[in-house]
Scaffold this motif. Structure first.
Motif, short mmCIF file in Angstrom:
data_model
loop_
_atom_site.label_atom_id
_atom_site.label_comp_id
_atom_site.label_asym_id
_atom_site.label_seq_id
_atom_site.Cartn_x
_atom_site.Cartn_y
_atom_site.Cartn_z
N THR A 133 -35.71 76.24 96.68
CA THR A 133 -35.46 77.23 95.64
C THR A 133 -36.58 77.16 94.63
O THR A 133 -37.02 76.07 94.24
CB THR A 133 -34.12 76.94 94.92
OG1 THR A 133 -33.06 76.98 95.88
CG2 THR A 133 -33.85 77.96 93.83
N GLU A 134 -37.05 78.32 94.20
CA GLU A 134 -37.96 78.36 93.08
C GLU A 134 -37.64 79.58 92.24
O GLU A 134 -37.17 80.60 92.75
CB GLU A 134 -39.43 78.33 93.49
CG GLU A 134 -39.94 79.51 94.24
CD GLU A 134 -41.42 79.35 94.62
OE1 GLU A 134 -42.11 78.48 94.07
OE2 GLU A 134 -41.87 80.12 95.47
N ALA A 135 -37.84 79.43 90.93
CA ALA A 135 -37.54 80.51 90.00
C ALA A 135 -38.48 80.44 88.82
O ALA A 135 -38.93 79.35 88.43
CB ALA A 135 -36.10 80.40 89.52
N VAL A 136 -38.77 81.60 88.25
CA VAL A 136 -39.58 81.70 87.06
C VAL A 136 -38.81 82.53 86.05
O VAL A 136 -38.27 83.59 86.39
CB VAL A 136 -40.95 82.38 87.35
CG1 VAL A 136 -41.73 82.59 86.07
CG2 VAL A 136 -41.74 81.57 88.33
N ALA A 137 -38.74 82.04 84.82
CA ALA A 137 -38.12 82.77 83.73
C ALA A 137 -39.14 82.90 82.60
O ALA A 137 -39.83 81.93 82.28
CB ALA A 137 -36.87 82.06 83.24
N ILE A 138 -39.20 84.09 82.02
CA ILE A 138 -40.11 84.36 80.92
C ILE A 138 -39.29 84.96 79.78
O ILE A 138 -38.49 85.87 80.01
CB ILE A 138 -41.22 85.34 81.34
CG1 ILE A 138 -42.02 84.76 82.51
CG2 ILE A 138 -42.12 85.67 80.16
CD1 ILE A 138 -43.00 85.73 83.10
N GLY A 139 -39.47 84.44 78.59
CA GLY A 139 -38.74 84.98 77.46
C GLY A 139 -39.55 84.85 76.18
O GLY A 139 -40.47 84.04 76.09
N ILE A 140 -39.17 85.65 75.20
CA ILE A 140 -39.79 85.61 73.88
C ILE A 140 -38.76 85.08 72.90
O ILE A 140 -37.63 85.59 72.85
CB ILE A 140 -40.25 87.01 73.43
CG1 ILE A 140 -41.32 87.57 74.35
CG2 ILE A 140 -40.71 86.99 71.98
CD1 ILE A 140 -42.70 87.04 74.12
N GLU A 141 -39.13 84.05 72.17
CA GLU A 141 -38.23 83.48 71.16
C GLU A 141 -38.84 83.70 69.78
O GLU A 141 -40.06 83.65 69.61
CB GLU A 141 -38.07 81.98 71.41
CG GLU A 141 -37.45 81.68 72.77
CD GLU A 141 -37.45 80.20 73.09
OE1 GLU A 141 -37.82 79.37 72.23
OE2 GLU A 141 -37.11 79.86 74.23
N ALA A 142 -37.97 83.95 68.81
CA ALA A 142 -38.43 84.17 67.45
C ALA A 142 -39.09 82.91 66.90
O ALA A 142 -38.67 81.80 67.24
CB ALA A 142 -37.26 84.58 66.56
N ALA A 143 -40.11 83.10 66.11
CA ALA A 143 -40.78 81.96 65.47
C ALA A 143 -39.79 81.26 64.56
O ALA A 143 -38.94 81.87 63.93
CB ALA A 143 -41.98 82.44 64.68
N GLU A 144 -39.92 79.95 64.47
CA GLU A 144 -38.98 79.18 63.62
C GLU A 144 -39.49 79.05 62.22
O GLU A 144 -40.60 79.04 61.89
CB GLU A 144 -38.78 77.80 64.23
CG GLU A 144 -38.08 77.89 65.55
CD GLU A 144 -37.87 76.53 66.19
OE1 GLU A 144 -38.16 75.48 65.58
OE2 GLU A 144 -37.40 76.51 67.32
#
Length: 185
Positions: free
Chosen positions: A174-185
């Motif tokens: 199994t292989e997976a890629v996740a991409i996301g944008i998180e708000a700056a802290e």
């Protein structure tokens, strides 16, 4: 000792020896993460300027399938996670085969941008030989090709040492890629 009793003990020992030598399923997995900081956003050209973990800057153009780009702001963090996993288990002769599954998704309208894609492939192989130390295994794949591999990890070698010629082993990758944008802290 009577003959029936000795025969029963012999059968019991053979059964117990077979149970003791069958390896438990083995999963070997890794997760790698990479972060980049958003330095600029050009919504019209769908271009992001990012700074990677080593301080290098690069441009990244996103396609029209990326939703909610207007929510991305300077200072936000782009996070990429890569997951890979191997699962080795003994196979029943009736369940031998090859199959694959693919899954993909993206964030809902109004949510922060993100997407994932993953695939799982399974193949049953027939063990041809195993080195006594478990560091090498030869097998026949679903196409009938004989392959040999070096087993690098100790837990894999322990699994391999319990295998015998003719055993059927399911290998699931199994292989997976996740991409996301998180708000700056």
């Amino acid at each position: 000792m009577n003959q029936k009793y000795a025969f029963a003990i012999g059968i019991l020992l053979i059964v117990l020896a077979g149970c003791a030598s069958a390896p438990e399923p083995l999963e070997v997995s890794d997760v790698e993460e990479l972060e980049a900081t958003v330095l600029a956003v050009d919504a019209d050209s769908r271009l992001l300027i990012l700074r990677g973990p080593a301080g290098n800057e690069f441009a990244f153009r996103v396609g029209p399938e990326v939703r909610n780009l207007a929510q991305v702001e300077v200072g936000d963090i782009l996070r990429v996670s890569y997951f890979s996993s191997y699962l080795f288990s003994m196979a029943d002769p009736g369940n031998a085969g090859v199959d694959a599954e693919i899954a993909a998704g993206r964030s809902e309208e109004g949510a922060r941008p993100g997407a994932m894609v993953g695939a799982t492939m399974r193949q049953t192989v027939e063990i041809m030989s195993v080195a006594s130390d478990g560091k090498a295994v030869s097998f026949r794949d679903a196409n009938g090709q004989i392959q040999s591999i070096d087993v690098l990890r100790e837990e894999g070698q322990a699994f391999a040492r319990k295998l015998s010629r003719g055993d059927l082993v399911d290998i699931q990758y199994t292989e997976a890629v996740a991409i996301g944008i998180e708000a700056a802290e």
